[in-house]
Design a protein around this motif. Sequence first.
Motif, PDB file in Angstrom:
ATOM      1  N   LYS A  37       0.844  -1.212   0.000  1.00 27.24           N
ATOM      2  CA  LYS A  37       0.000   0.000   0.000  1.00 27.24           C
ATOM      3  C   LYS A  37       0.875   1.257   0.000  1.00 27.24           C
ATOM      4  O   LYS A  37       0.562   2.238  -0.667  1.00 27.24           O
ATOM      5  CB  LYS A  37      -0.952  -0.017   1.185  1.00 27.24           C
ATOM      6  N   LYS A  38       1.971   1.215   0.746  1.00 26.48           N
ATOM      7  CA  LYS A  38       2.907   2.348   0.730  1.00 26.48           C
ATOM      8  C   LYS A  38       3.519   2.508  -0.664  1.00 26.48           C
ATOM      9  O   LYS A  38       3.718   3.620  -1.139  1.00 26.48           O
ATOM     10  CB  LYS A  38       4.020   2.146   1.755  1.00 26.48           C
ATOM     11  N   GLY A  39       3.812   1.369  -1.310  1.00 31.11           N
ATOM     12  CA  GLY A  39       4.352   1.420  -2.669  1.00 31.11           C
ATOM     13  C   GLY A  39       3.367   2.027  -3.652  1.00 31.11           C
ATOM     14  O   GLY A  39       3.737   2.842  -4.498  1.00 31.11           O
ATOM     15  N   ALA A  40       2.092   1.637  -3.543  1.00 37.12           N
ATOM     16  CA  ALA A  40       1.068   2.191  -4.439  1.00 37.12           C
ATOM     17  C   ALA A  40       0.910   3.688  -4.217  1.00 37.12           C
ATOM     18  O   ALA A  40       0.687   4.447  -5.166  1.00 37.12           O
ATOM     19  CB  ALA A  40      -0.260   1.474  -4.224  1.00 37.12           C
ATOM     20  N   ALA A  41       1.063   4.136  -2.976  1.00 42.46           N
ATOM     21  CA  ALA A  41       0.929   5.557  -2.663  1.00 42.46           C
ATOM     22  C   ALA A  41       2.063   6.380  -3.281  1.00 42.46           C
ATOM     23  O   ALA A  41       1.919   7.597  -3.440  1.00 42.46           O
ATOM     24  CB  ALA A  41       0.898   5.766  -1.153  1.00 42.46           C
ATOM     25  N   ARG A  42       3.161   5.740  -3.651  1.00 40.37           N
ATOM     26  CA  ARG A  42       4.292   6.454  -4.262  1.00 40.37           C
ATOM     27  C   ARG A  42       4.042   6.772  -5.730  1.00 40.37           C
ATOM     28  O   ARG A  42       4.804   7.522  -6.336  1.00 40.37           O
ATOM     29  CB  ARG A  42       5.564   5.625  -4.133  1.00 40.37           C
ATOM     30  N   HIS A  43       3.001   6.171  -6.293  1.00 43.66           N
ATOM     31  CA  HIS A  43       2.635   6.465  -7.678  1.00 43.66           C
ATOM     32  C   HIS A  43       2.182   7.914  -7.768  1.00 43.66           C
ATOM     33  O   HIS A  43       1.333   8.350  -7.007  1.00 43.66           O
ATOM     34  CB  HIS A  43       1.444   5.599  -8.110  1.00 43.66           C
ATOM     35  N   ALA A  44       2.695   8.612  -8.710  1.00 47.36           N
ATOM     36  CA  ALA A  44       2.235   9.974  -8.952  1.00 47.36           C
ATOM     37  C   ALA A  44       1.359   9.959 -10.198  1.00 47.36           C
ATOM     38  O   ALA A  44       1.820   9.612 -11.280  1.00 47.36           O
ATOM     39  CB  ALA A  44       3.424  10.905  -9.149  1.00 47.36           C
ATOM     40  N   VAL A  45       0.078  10.278 -10.022  1.00 44.51           N
ATOM     41  CA  VAL A  45      -0.821  10.366 -11.176  1.00 44.51           C
ATOM     42  C   VAL A  45      -0.907  11.840 -11.550  1.00 44.51           C
ATOM     43  O   VAL A  45      -1.352  12.655 -10.741  1.00 44.51           O
ATOM     44  CB  VAL A  45      -2.222   9.806 -10.838  1.00 44.51           C
ATOM     45  N   PRO A  46      -0.482  12.195 -12.767  1.00 39.55           N
ATOM     46  CA  PRO A  46      -0.497  13.605 -13.163  1.00 39.55           C
ATOM     47  C   PRO A  46      -1.912  14.183 -13.137  1.00 39.55           C
ATOM     48  O   PRO A  46      -2.888  13.500 -13.486  1.00 39.55           O
ATOM     49  CB  PRO A  46       0.054  13.590 -14.587  1.00 39.55           C
ATOM     50  N   GLY A  47      -2.026  15.427 -12.738  1.00 37.95           N
ATOM     51  CA  GLY A  47      -3.319  16.098 -12.696  1.00 37.95           C
ATOM     52  C   GLY A  47      -3.999  16.126 -14.048  1.00 37.95           C
ATOM     53  O   GLY A  47      -5.229  16.053 -14.139  1.00 37.95           O
ATOM     54  N   SER A  48      -3.206  16.217 -15.124  1.00 34.74           N
ATOM     55  CA  SER A  48      -3.800  16.252 -16.470  1.00 34.74           C
ATOM     56  C   SER A  48      -4.524  14.949 -16.797  1.00 34.74           C
ATOM     57  O   SER A  48      -5.550  14.955 -17.474  1.00 34.74           O
ATOM     58  CB  SER A  48      -2.721  16.531 -17.515  1.00 34.74           C
ATOM     59  N   VAL A  49      -4.005  13.822 -16.306  1.00 31.84           N
ATOM     60  CA  VAL A  49      -4.651  12.530 -16.546  1.00 31.84           C
ATOM     61  C   VAL A  49      -5.979  12.464 -15.800  1.00 31.84           C
ATOM     62  O   VAL A  49      -7.002  12.034 -16.341  1.00 31.84           O
ATOM     63  CB  VAL A  49      -3.724  11.367 -16.120  1.00 31.84           C
ATOM     64  N   ILE A  50      -5.974  12.913 -14.559  1.00 26.54           N
ATOM     65  CA  ILE A  50      -7.206  12.902 -13.773  1.00 26.54           C
ATOM     66  C   ILE A  50      -8.234  13.840 -14.394  1.00 26.54           C
ATOM     67  O   ILE A  50      -9.416  13.503 -14.512  1.00 26.54           O
ATOM     68  CB  ILE A  50      -6.905  13.280 -12.305  1.00 26.54           C
ATOM     69  N   LYS A  51      -7.811  15.019 -14.828  1.00 26.33           N
ATOM     70  CA  LYS A  51      -8.730  15.975 -15.451  1.00 26.33           C
ATOM     71  C   LYS A  51      -9.329  15.378 -16.724  1.00 26.33           C
ATOM     72  O   LYS A  51     -10.540  15.495 -16.965  1.00 26.33           O
ATOM     73  CB  LYS A  51      -7.991  17.277 -15.775  1.00 26.33           C
ATOM     74  N   ARG A  52      -8.495  14.729 -17.553  1.00 24.94           N
ATOM     75  CA  ARG A  52      -8.993  14.106 -18.781  1.00 24.94           C
ATOM     76  C   ARG A  52     -10.015  13.015 -18.466  1.00 24.94           C
ATOM     77  O   ARG A  52     -11.038  12.901 -19.122  1.00 24.94           O
ATOM     78  CB  ARG A  52      -7.837  13.520 -19.594  1.00 24.94           C
ATOM     79  N   PHE A  53      -9.753  12.229 -17.428  1.00 22.75           N
ATOM     80  CA  PHE A  53     -10.674  11.172 -17.026  1.00 22.75           C
ATOM     81  C   PHE A  53     -12.048  11.748 -16.698  1.00 22.75           C
ATOM     82  O   PHE A  53     -13.073  11.279 -17.187  1.00 22.75           O
ATOM     83  CB  PHE A  53     -10.120  10.413 -15.819  1.00 22.75           C
ATOM     84  N   PHE A  54     -12.084  12.783 -15.855  1.00 22.84           N
ATOM     85  CA  PHE A  54     -13.370  13.334 -15.445  1.00 22.84           C
ATOM     86  C   PHE A  54     -14.066  14.076 -16.586  1.00 22.84           C
ATOM     87  O   PHE A  54     -15.297  14.074 -16.671  1.00 22.84           O
ATOM     88  CB  PHE A  54     -13.208  14.221 -14.212  1.00 22.84           C
ATOM     89  N   THR A  55     -13.317  14.674 -17.496  1.00 19.06           N
ATOM     90  CA  THR A  55     -13.918  15.300 -18.670  1.00 19.06           C
ATOM     91  C   THR A  55     -14.583  14.249 -19.555  1.00 19.06           C
ATOM     92  O   THR A  55     -15.734  14.409 -19.986  1.00 19.06           O
ATOM     93  CB  THR A  55     -12.850  16.082 -19.469  1.00 19.06           C
ATOM     94  N   GLU A  56     -13.873  13.165 -19.839  1.00 18.05           N
ATOM     95  CA  GLU A  56     -14.435  12.096 -20.668  1.00 18.05           C
ATOM     96  C   GLU A  56     -15.602  11.406 -19.973  1.00 18.05           C
ATOM     97  O   GLU A  56     -16.564  11.007 -20.624  1.00 18.05           O
ATOM     98  CB  GLU A  56     -13.350  11.085 -21.043  1.00 18.05           C
ATOM     99  N   LEU A  57     -15.548  11.295 -18.656  1.00 17.23           N
ATOM    100  CA  LEU A  57     -16.668  10.725 -17.911  1.00 17.23           C
ATOM    101  C   LEU A  57     -17.903  11.613 -18.043  1.00 17.23           C
ATOM    102  O   LEU A  57     -19.018  11.113 -18.269  1.00 17.23           O
ATOM    103  CB  LEU A  57     -16.288  10.548 -16.435  1.00 17.23           C
ATOM    104  N   ALA A  58     -17.736  12.928 -17.930  1.00 15.08           N
ATOM    105  CA  ALA A  58     -18.863  13.855 -18.059  1.00 15.08           C
ATOM    106  C   ALA A  58     -19.479  13.777 -19.457  1.00 15.08           C
ATOM    107  O   ALA A  58     -20.710  13.789 -19.609  1.00 15.08           O
ATOM    108  CB  ALA A  58     -18.405  15.281 -17.754  1.00 15.08           C
ATOM    109  N   VAL A  59     -18.656  13.686 -20.493  1.00 14.87           N
ATOM    110  CA  VAL A  59     -19.162  13.558 -21.870  1.00 14.87           C
ATOM    111  C   VAL A  59     -19.941  12.250 -22.021  1.00 14.87           C
ATOM    112  O   VAL A  59     -21.022  12.225 -22.620  1.00 14.87           O
ATOM    113  CB  VAL A  59     -17.997  13.639 -22.888  1.00 14.87           C
ATOM    114  N   SER A  60     -19.425  11.168 -21.458  1.00 12.69           N
ATOM    115  CA  SER A  60     -20.106   9.870 -21.538  1.00 12.69           C
ATOM    116  C   SER A  60     -21.457   9.904 -20.835  1.00 12.69           C
ATOM    117  O   SER A  60     -22.448   9.378 -21.341  1.00 12.69           O
ATOM    118  CB  SER A  60     -19.244   8.765 -20.928  1.00 12.69           C
ATOM    119  N   VAL A  61     -21.516  10.534 -19.686  1.00 13.97           N
ATOM    120  CA  VAL A  61     -22.781  10.638 -18.949  1.00 13.97           C
ATOM    121  C   VAL A  61     -23.776  11.492 -19.731  1.00 13.97           C
ATOM    122  O   VAL A  61     -24.961  11.146 -19.835  1.00 13.97           O
ATOM    123  CB  VAL A  61     -22.542  11.198 -17.525  1.00 13.97           C
TER     124      VAL A  61
END
Length: 195
Positions: free
Chosen positions: A148-172
Amino acid sequence: TYNGNYSDITRSGWGVVFVSRVPDLHKAGVFYGHLPGLLQCNYRAEVYALFSGLSQIADHYLPGSRVQIITDCKSVGTIWDADRVPHFMDGAADIWRDVQGLRSRVREKQVHVSVKWVRSHLSEVDVDAGSISREDWVGNDWADVAAKKGAARHAVPGSVIKRFFTELAVSVAWLRFCVWVHQLAVCSRAWSDDD
């Protein structure tokens, strides 16, 4: 973990805990990190943990040593016992090839390594019932915390998260439109009023 179009935002970690039983059970070393690469899933993380543990064994253990690796992934134990790289369609075949290379190095050093599978997510009640030894239970929990500590070291870029939620909103929005069209067709019992 999710393995669809948004698998780049999933995060997996691995953890390896070296345990000594002399004089009593204690951590002799803890290693953890995030799973490298784009393919992220628990199975790949379990195989990568085996690879990381074997790397330490190959580099630091003395000839003639005996090491038992405990895993809560049954497939890892099964494939280890088969002593072969799995089919190329296996989700971690690339990591297994590296594991086999390390296994050869460990054998050349005459270090005996065995892999034992234990059930995961057990409780003290299961220990008392004899479903798992106290040492295996504690060691597995320590490794889960490290992963779990190892998984927490993953850095997910903000641009990836923003793209995810944008595409989710379009799909909905698209889904709502399709439901609206369907309701209109059902209410009028026809797709067009041209009849």
